[in-house]
Structure formats: C-alpha cells, structure tokens
Motif scaffolding. Structure first.
Motif, short mmCIF file in Angstrom:
data_model
loop_
_atom_site.label_atom_id
_atom_site.label_comp_id
_atom_site.label_asym_id
_atom_site.label_seq_id
_atom_site.Cartn_x
_atom_site.Cartn_y
_atom_site.Cartn_z
N ILE A 7 -3.72 -2.42 -4.67
CA ILE A 7 -2.45 -3.08 -4.11
C ILE A 7 -1.90 -4.37 -5.18
O ILE A 7 -2.59 -5.36 -5.17
CB ILE A 7 -2.53 -3.74 -2.58
N ASP A 9 1.49 -6.00 -7.25
CA ASP A 9 3.10 -5.85 -7.37
C ASP A 9 3.34 -5.43 -8.95
O ASP A 9 4.29 -5.22 -9.43
CB ASP A 9 3.90 -6.94 -7.21
N ALA A 33 -0.12 0.64 -4.38
CA ALA A 33 0.96 0.12 -3.32
C ALA A 33 1.58 -1.31 -4.27
O ALA A 33 0.64 -1.84 -4.87
CB ALA A 33 0.48 -0.13 -1.96
N ASP A 35 3.21 -3.74 -2.81
CA ASP A 35 3.54 -4.87 -1.99
C ASP A 35 2.43 -4.75 -0.84
O ASP A 35 1.97 -3.79 -0.61
CB ASP A 35 4.95 -4.91 -1.50
N GLU A 37 2.91 -4.91 2.29
CA GLU A 37 3.04 -4.41 3.59
C GLU A 37 2.78 -2.87 3.55
O GLU A 37 2.21 -2.08 4.24
CB GLU A 37 4.73 -4.24 3.85
N SER A 38 3.34 -2.02 2.48
CA SER A 38 2.91 -0.71 2.20
C SER A 38 1.47 -0.43 1.80
O SER A 38 0.93 0.48 2.27
CB SER A 38 3.85 -0.26 0.96
N LYS A 41 -0.49 -0.69 5.28
CA LYS A 41 -0.12 0.74 5.81
C LYS A 41 -1.16 1.81 5.29
O LYS A 41 -1.65 2.61 6.10
CB LYS A 41 1.33 0.96 5.80
N LEU A 42 -1.04 1.82 3.85
CA LEU A 42 -2.18 2.94 3.25
C LEU A 42 -3.50 2.78 3.59
O LEU A 42 -4.04 3.73 3.90
CB LEU A 42 -1.73 2.69 1.66
N GLU A 45 -3.95 3.99 7.12
CA GLU A 45 -3.82 5.41 7.37
C GLU A 45 -4.79 6.41 6.51
O GLU A 45 -5.00 7.42 6.66
CB GLU A 45 -2.36 5.99 6.67
N ASN A 59 7.75 -8.62 0.16
CA ASN A 59 7.54 -8.22 1.38
C ASN A 59 6.39 -8.63 2.36
O ASN A 59 6.60 -9.09 3.63
CB ASN A 59 7.47 -6.59 1.42
#
Length: 210
Positions: A7, A9, A33, A35, A37-38, A41-42, A45, A59
């Motif tokens: 993660i 940017d 990812a 950012d 936020e994404s 989530k990854l 998940e 974000n």
C-alpha cells in the motif's frame, strides 16, 4: 508462502518493491493499492500475512488505514514503510497497531527480512525510530514520577524548586520541620533522586517552577 500486500501512493516504489519480492521464493505479492482506503479494503478482502504500509497517502492515510485493518483483523502484521519519522507519524501509527517500522532508505533485502520476521511474529523497528520510542518512554516515565506525588508532596517540591529551606517550607505550609523532612524523604524516594539539589533541578527541568 508469505502473502504480502503493498500500500503506497508512489507507483515506482510499488513497482520496485514488488519486482524484488517476486524474486523471493517464499514471498508472494497478492495485491497493490495506491491509497489507504483501497488498501485497507484489499487487506480485509484477501488472505494477507504481511502488509507494507506507506503513511502519507490520499483518501486515507496509513494511520487511519492501519486502524481500520486492525479493528477488523487484529492479527494483521503491518510494516510501516515510509520516509517520515515525525512524532505525529510514528506514535499514532504504532498506537494504531503497526507491527514494524522501516524507512524507505532500507535496502530491498532489509525489507524482505522484515517481512519474514513479521510473518514469524518478530517486529523490526528502524534504529532512528527505536531511539525516538525509547526517549518517549523515558519522558513518559519521568512525567509519571512526579504525578505520583501527593498534593502536599508536590507543594513541598515546588517550594524546594523555589529555593526554600525546610524552615521556610514549614512556615509556608503551616507544618512542622519534622513533617517537612518526611515529605522531602518521600519525594526523593518517589522520584528516585539523591538530594535537594536534584529535586530543585527536577522541578525546573520539568517546568514545575520558573
């Protein structure tokens, strides 16, 4: 196989780290990812063993992403990989649950080693960050020491800091010399100091008196 999520940017950072990790037989990059936020989530998940987390991102920053992940998956091993060692970055992300803390000046092999250590439950903290954390712990401990004093003991300490003698302290607080000496002895013990001079220095050094 250690499943790793990146993660960050900065695309070049992700590409470089991913390319090196792909050469490691025991490490598999399962996702990337750009950012927080994404990335969070990854992480929630997918089956991820170790997360490499940047701090400053759009974000959602790395601190908030770490909080989000740890709230749902407290077993997650998050390795902070950043350029920042500012107090407002280090302490919040450690408190949020980050497992290890590395700087982007770390070599690729050091990052891989930290990933393997995290997977085994062994944290790795960059030396500059470790020093900051130790200094903060010492500072917090020192702060707690005088907070353990009773209200009257604190009064005595403040007067010692003002250079008052036992007799003057007694007159100011309307207590006897013997009682003053008892308070002084208790203060010395609680602050782990040896004499009145050290008490006066302590009071001034920690802003208890001007």
């Amino acid at each position: 196989m250690i499943n790793v999520l990146l993660i960050d940017d900065h695309e070049m950072v992700r590409m470089g780290v991913s390319a090196f990790l792909s050469t490691q037989a025991d490490i598999h990059v399962v996702g990337e990812a750009s950012d927080g936020e994404s990335g969070a989530k990854l992480a929630l998940e997918h089956d991820v063993d170790v997360i490499l987390m940047d701090l400053v991102m759009d974000n959602m920053n790395g601190i908030e992403a770490t909080k989000m992940i740890m709230a749902k998956k407290p077993e997650s091993k998050i390795i902070v990989l950043t350029s920042f060692i500012d107090d407002d970055m280090v302490y919040p992300v450690i408190e949020a649950g980050a497992f290890s803390y590395l700087l982007k000046t770390s070599s690729a092999s050091e990052i891989a080693k930290a990933i393997r250590s995290a997977a085994k439950g062994e944290p790795v903290v960059e030396s500059k960050v470790a020093t900051k954390m130790m200094n903060k712990m010492r500072s917090d401990q020192v702060k707690l020491l005088h907070e353990e004093l009773t209200a009257r003991e604190l009064d005595v300490l403040l007067l010692i800091g003002d250079g008052k003698t036992n007799s003057e302290i007694g007159e100011s607080l309307y207590i006897g010399i013997k009682t003053v000496k008892t308070h002084v002895s208790n203060i010395l013990h609680k602050l782990d100091l040896d004499d009145r001079t050290q008490l006066a220095i302590y009071a001034h050094r920690h802003g208890l008196v001007e």
